[in-house]
Design an enzyme around this catalytic site. Structure first.
Site, PDB file in Angstrom:
ATOM      1  N   HIS A   1       1.052  -1.122   0.026  1.00  9.66           N
ATOM      2  CA  HIS A   1      -0.033   0.082  -0.015  1.00  9.66           C
ATOM      3  C   HIS A   1       0.745   1.204   0.038  1.00  9.66           C
ATOM      4  O   HIS A   1       0.300   2.315  -0.095  1.00  9.66           O
ATOM      5  CB  HIS A   1      -0.782   0.062   1.175  1.00  9.66           C
ATOM      6  CG  HIS A   1      -2.226   0.655   0.855  1.00  9.66           C
ATOM      7  ND1 HIS A   1      -2.447   1.249  -0.169  1.00  9.66           N
ATOM      8  CD2 HIS A   1      -3.543   0.901   1.621  1.00  9.66           C
ATOM      9  CE1 HIS A   1      -3.640   1.678  -0.219  1.00  9.66           C
ATOM     10  NE2 HIS A   1      -4.189   1.228   0.818  1.00  9.66           N
TER      11      HIS A   1
ATOM     12  N   ASP B   1      -1.906   2.135  -4.815  1.00  8.07           N
ATOM     13  CA  ASP B   1      -3.056   2.791  -4.142  1.00  8.07           C
ATOM     14  C   ASP B   1      -4.145   1.746  -4.367  1.00  8.07           C
ATOM     15  O   ASP B   1      -4.048   0.975  -5.491  1.00  8.07           O
ATOM     16  CB  ASP B   1      -3.628   4.189  -4.658  1.00  8.07           C
ATOM     17  CG  ASP B   1      -2.569   5.168  -4.385  1.00  8.07           C
ATOM     18  OD1 ASP B   1      -2.083   5.116  -3.423  1.00  8.07           O
ATOM     19  OD2 ASP B   1      -2.541   6.343  -5.232  1.00  8.07           O
TER      20      ASP B   1
END
Length: 411
Positions: free
Chosen positions: A381, A385
């Site tokens: 992450h 995204d």
């Protein structure tokens, strides 16, 4: 050390033998401490939250006995402080003295009120320290004593009846396994442990799960195998998935990367080197399908089989095990419905294949049987995204649900 959790009595309270007076915790296990005497609480040696050295005075009682004058001080090395003034016994018609409660043993185990016989041979019989001490002195195995207290707890009366021979001894069928085997974590298992720990320590994972209708790709796979069984290697789902990943990466090259978090640099690759997580008799290995973007579906199948065979034989060389830029993990029929795969550090994505199942699917007018499968994928992450991760998986989904598109360039 043990930590005092709470007092169940206060100074001035009268207690009975085996009445619970405090709760302490040691080595993450909580235990309740019972009184070994009948008397009045005269001094509490700690407050909740204090840490007390094992063996240090914790509580004192005034009990019937010979009159004495006792002065109590906090033992050296203990962080506990008395919560009341130290008592001094004075002579009365019935003289009194101070008696300390037995302290928690080195191994503290919480006694839970399961409704089972205390002497069923599984684990430690339920009994207070005072009862255990009597049994030990009398050379009695508490597994042979029937408890009549709550949850089969053995009390003094039960022990008295057993000693008097008024209770038929329970034949012990206990097969208590006490042996502990120490297994060194070495070799491949050590490498697996280090890599998994490294991945979880460095990468904030995001997991994205999507349901895919693989009815058509399975139909195509079986048809191709039937037609070319004598000329081509057998096709599994993996070659189709490999080709779908290659096509999706062409549109989102940021997924085909490694992140050097020490240098804070993303290394994005033009070649697609797909790791195929493979379970072997010695543990998990990840052989690499190099240059997947240059292979057709048949060549992918052939190379995947070669790598799997070498992995199971323990004959993979260093080149076969290095250089992956994205990884596929699959447990086949044992794949479960959903999984949370761990990224092969320092890559930024892993695609997890779950098992296929025939499920009823609404087609707009009725329910029809379709072959369904979930993809459970993980992404770094820090780099990927959530929107980009979802877009990537949705592209793979569309290609597997319309497998003819896999064979058409630029679609």
């Amino acid at each position: 050390e043990a930590e005092l959790v709470t007092w169940l009595v206060k100074v001035g309270d009268t207690v009975e033998v085996d009445q619970l007076v405090a709760e302490v915790i040691k080595d993450k296990a909580t235990t309740e401490l019972p009184s070994v005497v009948k008397g009045k609480v005269s001094w509490l040696g700690a407050s909740p939250g204090d840490r007390i050295n094992v063996g240090s005075p914790l509580i004192r009682f005034l009990v019937d006995g010979d009159g004495v004058e006792t002065k109590i001080s906090t033992p050296s090395g203990s962080s506990a402080t008395p919560s009341t003034k130290e008592p001094i016994a004075t002579p009365v018609d019935t003289s009194i003295s101070d008696v300390p409660v037995a302290q928690p043993r080195r191994e503290i185990a919480e006694e839970t009120p399961e409704i089972i016989p205390a002497n069923n041979g599984h684990g430690r019989p339920l009994a207070s320290p005072a009862v255990r001490r009597r049994a030990l002195e009398a050379n009695i195995d508490l597994h042979l004593v029937s408890g009549t207290g709550p949850a089969g707890r053995i009390g003094h009366d039960d022990l008295d009846r057993f000693i008097a021979g008024k209770v038929t001894p329970v034949k012990s069928t206990a097969n208590l396994a006490t042996e502990i085997t120490d297994i060194p974590v070495i070799g491949l298992r050590r490498t697996i442990a280090e890599r998994m720990s490294n991945a979880k320590a460095h990468i904030p994972h995001i997991t994205y799960v999507e349901e895919i209708d693989v009815t058509e790709v399975e139909r195509l796979r079986k048809a191709l195998n039937e037609r070319f069984s004598s000329k081509k290697p057998k096709l599994t789902l993996l070659p189709f998935l490999v080709r779908a990943i290659v096509a999706a990466i062409a549109e989102q090259p940021e997924l085909n990367a490694r992140f050097d978090d020490d240098a804070e640099v993303i290394h994005q690759y033009s070649a697609v080197h797909i790791g195929i997580a493979t379970q072997t008799p010695k543990g998990l290995v990840v052989p690499v399908l190099h240059h997947a973007q240059s292979r057709d579906i048949w060549n992918c199948a052939e190379e995947i089989k070669r790598l799997a065979d070498l992995a199971n034989e323990g004959k993979l060389d260093r080149e076969d095990l290095t250089g992956s830029t994205i990884t596929i993990t699959s447990l086949g029929a044992l794949g479960g419905v959903v999984s949370t795969p761990i990224i092969n550090y320092p890559e930024v994505a892993v695609i997890g294949v779950n098992k296929m199942q025939i499920r009823p699917v609404w087609d707009g007018s009725s329910f029809v049987a379709r072959n369904m499968m979930n993809l459970s994928s993980g992404f770094d992450h820090r780099i990927i995204d959530g929107w980009n991760a979802a877009t990537f998986v949705q592209r793979i989904k569309s290609l597997l649900e319309e497998p003819a598109m896999i064979f058409i360039e630029g679609v």
